[in-house]
Every structure is written in structure tokens, then in C-alpha cells.
Design an enzyme around this catalytic site. Structure first.
Site, PDB file in Angstrom:
ATOM      1  N   ASP A  43     -10.727  56.635  20.351  1.00 30.19           N
ATOM      2  CA  ASP A  43     -11.545  55.443  20.143  1.00 30.19           C
ATOM      3  C   ASP A  43     -10.867  54.197  20.706  1.00 30.19           C
ATOM      4  O   ASP A  43     -11.514  53.364  21.349  1.00 30.19           O
ATOM      5  CB  ASP A  43     -11.827  55.264  18.650  1.00 30.19           C
ATOM      6  CG  ASP A  43     -12.774  54.111  18.385  1.00 30.19           C
ATOM      7  OD1 ASP A  43     -13.908  54.158  18.878  1.00 30.19           O
ATOM      8  OD2 ASP A  43     -12.371  53.150  17.701  1.00 30.19           O
ATOM      9  N   ASP A  46     -11.221  54.266  24.418  1.00 31.43           N
ATOM     10  CA  ASP A  46     -12.573  53.895  24.838  1.00 31.43           C
ATOM     11  C   ASP A  46     -12.798  52.395  24.727  1.00 31.43           C
ATOM     12  O   ASP A  46     -13.419  51.771  25.606  1.00 31.43           O
ATOM     13  CB  ASP A  46     -13.615  54.624  23.979  1.00 31.43           C
ATOM     14  CG  ASP A  46     -13.819  56.067  24.400  1.00 31.43           C
ATOM     15  OD1 ASP A  46     -13.358  56.425  25.503  1.00 31.43           O
ATOM     16  OD2 ASP A  46     -14.427  56.832  23.642  1.00 31.43           O
ATOM     17  N   SER A  90     -16.470  62.123  35.350  1.00 31.16           N
ATOM     18  CA  SER A  90     -16.559  61.715  33.956  1.00 31.16           C
ATOM     19  C   SER A  90     -18.025  61.471  33.620  1.00 31.16           C
ATOM     20  O   SER A  90     -18.901  61.554  34.486  1.00 31.16           O
ATOM     21  CB  SER A  90     -15.769  60.424  33.718  1.00 31.16           C
ATOM     22  OG  SER A  90     -14.402  60.598  34.020  1.00 31.16           O
ATOM     23  N   LYS A 123     -20.706  67.388  22.540  1.00 35.46           N
ATOM     24  CA  LYS A 123     -19.637  66.997  23.451  1.00 35.46           C
ATOM     25  C   LYS A 123     -18.318  67.470  22.831  1.00 35.46           C
ATOM     26  O   LYS A 123     -17.834  66.900  21.859  1.00 35.46           O
ATOM     27  CB  LYS A 123     -19.612  65.485  23.662  1.00 35.46           C
ATOM     28  CG  LYS A 123     -18.552  65.026  24.661  1.00 35.46           C
ATOM     29  CD  LYS A 123     -18.617  63.520  24.878  1.00 35.46           C
ATOM     30  CE  LYS A 123     -17.579  63.087  25.920  1.00 35.46           C
ATOM     31  NZ  LYS A 123     -16.189  63.337  25.462  1.00 35.46           N
ATOM     32  N   GLU A 178     -14.667  73.149  28.459  1.00 35.26           N
ATOM     33  CA  GLU A 178     -13.658  72.399  27.719  1.00 35.26           C
ATOM     34  C   GLU A 178     -12.722  73.360  26.999  1.00 35.26           C
ATOM     35  O   GLU A 178     -13.160  74.242  26.257  1.00 35.26           O
ATOM     36  CB  GLU A 178     -14.321  71.482  26.683  1.00 35.26           C
ATOM     37  CG  GLU A 178     -15.147  70.362  27.272  1.00 35.26           C
ATOM     38  CD  GLU A 178     -14.299  69.200  27.771  1.00 35.26           C
ATOM     39  OE1 GLU A 178     -13.174  69.025  27.262  1.00 35.26           O
ATOM     40  OE2 GLU A 178     -14.767  68.468  28.670  1.00 35.26           O
ATOM     41  N   LYS A 305     -28.460  65.439  29.290  1.00 34.75           N
ATOM     42  CA  LYS A 305     -28.576  65.616  30.742  1.00 34.75           C
ATOM     43  C   LYS A 305     -30.040  65.790  31.133  1.00 34.75           C
ATOM     44  O   LYS A 305     -30.799  66.491  30.436  1.00 34.75           O
ATOM     45  CB  LYS A 305     -27.809  66.864  31.201  1.00 34.75           C
ATOM     46  CG  LYS A 305     -26.321  66.824  30.937  1.00 34.75           C
ATOM     47  CD  LYS A 305     -25.651  68.119  31.388  1.00 34.75           C
ATOM     48  CE  LYS A 305     -24.145  68.063  31.174  1.00 34.75           C
ATOM     49  NZ  LYS A 305     -23.460  69.316  31.600  1.00 34.75           N
ATOM     50  N   CYS A 423      10.373  64.182 -11.643  1.00 37.48           N
ATOM     51  CA  CYS A 423       8.923  64.015 -11.661  1.00 37.48           C
ATOM     52  C   CYS A 423       8.591  62.531 -11.758  1.00 37.48           C
ATOM     53  O   CYS A 423       9.058  61.850 -12.683  1.00 37.48           O
ATOM     54  CB  CYS A 423       8.317  64.762 -12.850  1.00 37.48           C
ATOM     55  SG  CYS A 423       6.564  64.406 -13.104  1.00 37.48           S
ATOM     56  N   CYS A 426       6.723  61.845 -15.455  1.00 43.17           N
ATOM     57  CA  CYS A 426       7.404  61.873 -16.758  1.00 43.17           C
ATOM     58  C   CYS A 426       8.922  61.784 -16.648  1.00 43.17           C
ATOM     59  O   CYS A 426       9.612  61.673 -17.666  1.00 43.17           O
ATOM     60  CB  CYS A 426       7.019  63.134 -17.520  1.00 43.17           C
ATOM     61  SG  CYS A 426       7.639  64.670 -16.762  1.00 43.17           S
TER      62      CYS A 426
END
Length: 696
Positions: A43, A46, A90, A123, A178, A305, A423, A426
Site C-alpha cells: 500500500d 502504491d 503492469s 488479483k 503468479e 479485462k 507471571c 500474579c
């Protein structure tokens, strides 16, 4: 569909910022196309690319030579030694319904009319390759590289599931697809890497890229391939049938791939399809988005497509992408950020829970500042450190978790994560013999929390037993497990509450709680790996607590959502809770679960007995907002239980598959979305009339 849109592009204020972005994108792409170790999540990559494109559109005089926007592989610096017969282009991206409709308008303008249908499919989030077959035998495997030339990775032939070494027919063709690691393969890959003392992969996409190129390893990483197109052989020695590929629709090419024995995108759980309009494509996108989190492999969108070859030729191709195809990108579920600190807590069942404090990052519309690290064993297996750049995943309602470190991004300043010696709940001893560490006291470590959970509205619903009273009862030794709630005396409650009147009310509520159905009681036990929904499924499958206790692993796996690993965990939990379950039965808490027809099934019969048609049979119902009328007294869990009793499936989000939305006060965005999708919307009062016979 508007809610699915991604974050906007990065705004580049000046040429210095533009040049920095270009350098960052090219470095990240070079790393990914080199050995799969890019420190940028998809992301962020992009958004930087969109920012670069926007800056160049506004100030074209500043655009640098070899800008990543002009390269087929979006910034890849090196290609390879093998020239592709046809460039591996691409795809341009769109990020919402308006973007897609704008693309569709442009395509129709180029064609002089509407396209003759579209092919739509998932995709796959992997690494593109070209597989060359001669006489039906796989002879060469090549990465996309820079789109013009790629790297020969033929050493991987025979290790990629879904890409057969020999086709079902002796044809000479080029298959493009892919390379990915499925979720199971990713876990197996990291297990193998850990065995050999190597750092684990940060995410499946980078793992696939690195593993495909790797040579000389003492081990093999399992890989998969999903093909997305078919081309004739480039050597001119193809048959007439193979030359005819150029005249086939894309849908026909996909069918041919399947007939040759190649796994395609159509073989994913969401399939692929041919649609007549973009409206139908959007409906498919909605369906895929709703199922994305449950898929066994990573997808990051849907590819649309133009299906007909004449439409493809007329639309043509730009310098780096075809004009007749586009990728509808989903919001990212993975991002990279940095671990700032790690804190520890002890859960209700006694297991230690490490939590990473992160530099805040937005994932799928939510700002994430913390993520689970699962267990001390997982910290060691992943070799996580304070200061590490890590991949964090958030999918659906799942708690964000750290997938793994980006080892290539380490600076040397990272420090080990300190593991607790006592712990954190406790201060007692820890059992560290298993991957998941546990306080030696188990559920007794923080018994008050377990009891508070059990008496909650969605479990036993014992009104009046608030946190302060529960703490006092536990401190006085009156309650050592949840079964002791049902043997409390008036004197014990008076001592804890200081009020005879309140004690009498609580005793009455405890008596009423004995009548709770099995699903509520089972949920109150706090069995690890289950919640309200899973408890209902288990209870309705087995019907009685005795049947659940007697079930073996195979029987448990008959319940939707329970696999081998969870079944083994449930068996261990049930064995530990056996004394508590026996005490509950002795106290008279042993109700069966009301039997109803399976979700989505008309109730012609239950247990062989004829029954009436259930009013919600085959329907997916979502409830939102504040309930009124006959539903006013019901919690959201109780509303979901009501939906299922009436034969429906309770949903949590609105999509094309939603049949009905029950919209209470302040319904908000779900109501708006339902109306935009044409989903029927009713008030709680109207819904109450429909399911009146099934109200508690």
C-alpha cells in the site's frame, strides 16, 4: 463500494520530495525484484507511485529519466537475461467504484461503444512469471523482471504446485501466472527456515519472490502458481490451434489453461467469471472483498479485462499497461511499521500474552498502535527485536498481529525482547515448557476476570454480580470456579454485598441462570479458541454438554470452523475443565441446546420430525443500530441467536449477499450501504413480527 477505497496518494510538495519518493520507490522495487526483501508494504508503495504520477502530471518538466511511472515493472532497476516474447506489462490500478466507472467510460470511448463483456478474477498477490512449454513439457521459467527482460529461474521447475512439468496435450505455449505461497505454505516455509537457523519471512509475497530465485539451499520452500493468461509459442513452430489463441476470448483461454492441467485464478475459492457489464463486475468485487479474509492465499484486488480479442486490439496498449484491463485494488490488510516496546499480560485462561507497541499505522481504515505477538515461542521463532521494522496484518475483525520482521531493514540498533521471569498477573511461577507460556495457576491466576466474563450478559447473564462483588466472593473463597456461583448461599452474598435485599435479587438471578441454554453455558466456560459464535455452533451441533465432552477430534472437526489444530486445543481445554463441567451438572446447570434446522435450510424436519417452514430460511440477516420494540431488551448476541433460531444466518457486514437489514435507531453507514445495494431494510418492530414465534 465507496468504503473499500484506499488511502489517498502521498502529496509531494516540491521537487526534493519528488526525488526522494522516486529514490525510495526504485530502491524498494529493486530489493523486491532482487531478493524479495523490500521494506515497503504494497500500500505504501502504491501511494508513493500515485504521488509521483500526480507530481509529474502537474510539473512534467521536473520528471526524471527512467521515472518508475514509465517502467513496466514500476521501478525495477534490473531485468534479466531472457527477453520476453511479449512484454509482461503492469496493470493500471483503480481504488473505488468511481475510478472503475471512469475507466469503463474511457474504454467505451476508445471502442466506440460498450465492450462485449468482461472477464473478472482475483488479483493474486504474488510474483509474475512466464512458463515456456515445448511439446507439452515445461522447459523454462522466467520472472517478469523489468517487463521486457526477466531472470531465468528454471531451477525451480518441479517445485511449483499448479504448474505441471507436463501438460495434458503436447502443445508449445507460454503460460503466465503468479507465484505465491498459500497461508499453509507460508507457515511451513517459516517452520523450515527456523529449523535451519535462518530468519523467517516477513510476509508470503516477499517469501515467494525470494524462494523462487534461491539456489544452493539445503531445503526447498513449497510454492504455488495461479495462471492468468496463455500465449502461443514464440518460436513460430506452433500449431494452427495455438496460432488461434489470438482470436479467442480471454474466458476461452482460461478454459484452455484448465484443460491443459494448469491451475488458474478460476481455481481459487472465489473463482472467476465472465460478466456483461461493469455493474456485474462490481457485484463480483463485493463478493470477493467479503470473502477475502477467509481465503487460503493472499489477494489484493480483482482484475477486470475486456473479454473479446477485438476489443483488446481496438483499445490498445500504453507504454506500461494495457488500456483494456485494470486492477481494482482492495484496502491493504498488511503494513510495515516499527516495534517500539513489548508489554506482557496474563489472560483469563492463564496464558501469557505479549503485545507489541507500534509506531501507529493505518491498516484497512483503522489506526493500529498495538498488535499481538502470540507467544514467547513465536517471538523466538521470528527472532523479533525492539526497534524492528515489522509487517503487521489486520484482516476483518481479527486482532492485528505481527507477521514477521523485515530483516533487511535492520540497522544494528535493535535490542532483544526481554521475556518475563514471573507471571505478570500474579507474580507467581511460569510454566515455560510449551511454546505458549502459562502461569502455573492456570485459570486461577486471575479468577475474578474469568467469573466476571461468565456472568456477563451474553453468557450466564446474572445481573447484580458486578466486578466488586465478584472480587470479594473470590477473595472470601466463596467462588473457586464458575460452578460455585450456583451453590452460593445467602450468607455468602450478604457478606460480599452488605445488603440482604441485593443478595436476594442475585440469588433469584442465579436460579434463572440455571435455565440458560447450552450455548450460553459453554461460552461462560471461557474455552480457549471459542467465542459466542463458535459456542453456538458447537452447542447446536452436539445438543448436550455430555455429547461435547465425549467428542473426539474427528467429531469436533465436523463443526464448521474447527480444524485439526483447534480440535486438539479444544480436547485439552475440555479435559482441564472436566471437574468444573461435572460441578455444573451436579448444581443443575445442564440444559440442552434448542434444536433448529441448519442455517440456510428450510425446516422440513428436525431430528426426523416434521416442522414448519422457518421464516428466515436461506436468508442472511444483519442487525445494526439500537433495537426497539420487541427486540429492545435483547443484546446483539441475543439478536443473532434469534436470527439463527428462525433459520437465518447472522451477518456482521452488509454486502450483495445480505438478504435483510434490521435497522434500529442510529443505523448509520450500514443502512446507507444496504439502500445503495438494494438490500431490503426493515425496522426492529417489523422484524419482530416476522420472528415473533422465536422470540425468547
Amino acid at each position: 463500494m465507496r468504503g473499500m477505497e484506499n488511502a489517498p496518494s502521498v502529496v509531494l510538495a516540491d521537487r526534493a520530495a519528488y526525488l526522494d519518493a522516486v529514490e525510495e520507490v526504485r530502491a524498494a522495487a529493486a530489493a523486491y525484484y532482487g531478493d524479495g526483501t523490500s521494506a515497503l508494504d504494497d500500500d505504501t508503495f502504491d501511494r508513493l507511485m500515485r504521488g509521483i504520477a500526480a507530481y509529474e502530471a502537474a510539473r512534467p518538466e521536473d520528471a526524471v529519466e527512467q521515472s518508475p511511472t514509465a517502467l513496466v515493472a514500476a521501478g525495477a532497476v534490473e531485468g534479466g537475461d531472457v527477453v520476453h516474447s511479449v512484454p509482461m506489462l503492469s496493470l493500471d490500478n483503480v481504488f473505488g467504484q468511481e475510478d472503475l466507472e471512469r475507466w469503463g467510460t474511457g474504454l467505451a470511448r476508445r471502442l466506440g461503444g460498450e465492450p462485449r463483456g468482461f472477464h473478472v478474477g482475483p488479483k493474486i498477490d504474488g510474483l509474475a512469471v512466464a512458463a515456456y512449454y515445448t511439446g507439452g513439457k515445461l522447459v523454462r521459467l522466467v520472472t517478469r523482471g523489468n517487463g521486457t527482460t526477466g531472470e531465468d529461474v528454471s531451477h525451480a521447475i518441479g517445485t511449483v504446485d499448479g504448474l505441471p512439468e507436463v501438460l495434458a496435450a503436447p502443445v508449445s505455449v507460454e503460460v503466465r501466472g503468479e507465484i505465491v505461497l498459500t497461508n499453509d505454505q507460508f507457515e511451513e516455509a517459516n517452520r523450515i527456515r527456523a529449523e535451519y537457523g535462518e530468519p523467517v519471512f516477513s510476509n508470503p509475497r516477499n517469501a515467494a519472490a525470494g524462494s523462487l530465485r534461491a539456489t544452493g539451499r539445503a531445503y526447498t520452500i513449497p510454492l504455488s502458481c495461479y495462471a492468468y493468461t496463455l500465449l502461443p509459442a514464440a518460436d513460430g513452430d506452433d500449431t494452427a490451434d495455438e496460432r488461434g489463441f489470438a482470436e479467442r476470448t480471454h474466458s476461452a483461454l482460461m478454459d484452455t489453461l484448465g484443460a491443459l492441467g494448469v491451475r488458474t485464478v478460476a481455481d481459487t475459492p472465489v473463482g472467476a467469471r465472465t460478466v456483461a457489464t461493469l455493474g456485474e463486475a462490481l457485484a463480483y468485487i463485493e463478493t470477493v472483498a467479503a470473502r477475502r479474509d477467509a481465503l487460503p492465499l493472499g489477494i489484493d484486488g480483482v482484475v477486470i479485462k475486456a473479454d473479446h480479442p477485438d476489443d483488446q486490439r481496438t483499445a490498445g496498449t500504453g507504454s506500461r499497461a494495457p488500456r483494456w484491463a485494470v486492477a481494482y485494488k482492495f484496502p491493504a490488510v498488511e503494513k510495515t511499521t516499527r516495534i517500539v516496546d513489548v508489554t506482557w499480560a496474563t489472560g483469563r485462561t492463564g496464558f501469557l500474552a505479549p503485545r507489541a507497541q507500534l509506531e501507529p499505522v493505518e491498516i484497512a481504515g483503522v489506526t493500529v498502535a498495538f498488535a499481538t505477538l502470540h507467544s514467547p515461542g513465536m517471538i523466538g521463532k521470528l527472532d523479533l527485536r525492539i526497534g524492528d521494522t515489522v509487517t503487521v496484518r489486520r484482516a476483518g475483525d481479527v486482532i492485528p498481529y505481527v507477521v514477521g520482521p523485515v530483516v533487511a531493514a535492520r540497522t544494528g540498533a535493535e535490542t532483544p525482547i526481554a521475556l518475563p521471569e514471573k507471571c505478570p498477573g500474579c507474580g507467581g511461577e511460569i510454566d515455560s515448557s510449551q511454546e505458549r507460556w502459562r502461569c502455573v495457576q492456570g485459570r486461577a491466576c486471575d479468577l475474578s476476570r474469568s467469573v466476571e466474563y461468565a456472568v456477563g450478559r451474553d453468557q450466564l447473564d446474572i445481573e447484580g454480580l458486578g466486578p466488586k462483588i465478584v472480587v470479594r466472593l473470590v477473595a472470601d473463597g466463596a467462588v473457586a470456579d464458575i460452578a460455585d456461583l450456583f451453590t452460593l448461599t445467602r450468607e455468602q452474598l450478604v457478606a460480599a454485598t452488605g445488603s440482604e435485599k441485593n443478595s436476594d435479587k442475585i440469588l433469584a438471578n442465579i436460579l434463572a441462570a440455571k435455565e440458560r441454554p447450552l450455548s450460553r453455558v459453554f461460552c461462560a466456560l471461557g474455552v480457549r479458541g471459542t467465542g459466542r459464535s463458535m459456542s453456538r455452533r458447537i452447542a447446536r451441533h452436539f445438543g448436550t454438554m455430555a455429547a461435547i465432552v465425549d467428542a473426539d477430534a474427528a467429531a469436533l472437526q465436523e463443526v464448521d470452523g474447527i480444524g485439526p489444530e483447534k480440535a486438539a486445543m479444544l480436547l485439552a481445554e475440555l479435559a482441564e475443565l472436566a471437574p468444573v463441567i461435572a460441578k455444573l451438572k451436579a448444581a443443575g446447570v445442564d440444559k440442552d441446546e434448542p434444536r433448529v434446522a441448519a442455517v440456510g435450510q428450510s425446516a422440513d424436519a428436525v431430528d426426523g420430525e416434521p416442522g414448519e417452514e422457518l421464516p428466515l430460511a436461506g436468508m442472511t440477516v444483519v442487525a445494526t443500530g439500537s433495537m426497539t420494540g420487541p427486540l429492545a431488551a435483547l443484546s446483539r448476541t441475543a439478536v443473532n441467536e434469534l436470527i439463527e433460531r428462525a433459520g437465518g444466518r447472522a451477518g456482521s457486514s452488509v454486502s450483495k449477499s445480505t438478504t435483510l437489514l434490521v435497522a434500529g435507531a442510529n443505523a448509520g453507514s450500514k443502512k446507507a450501504k444496504a439502500e445503495s445495494l438494494g438490500v431490503r431494510v426493515v425496522t426492529p418492530e417489523e422484524f419482530g413480527e416476522t420472528v415473533a414465534a422465536y422470540l425468547p
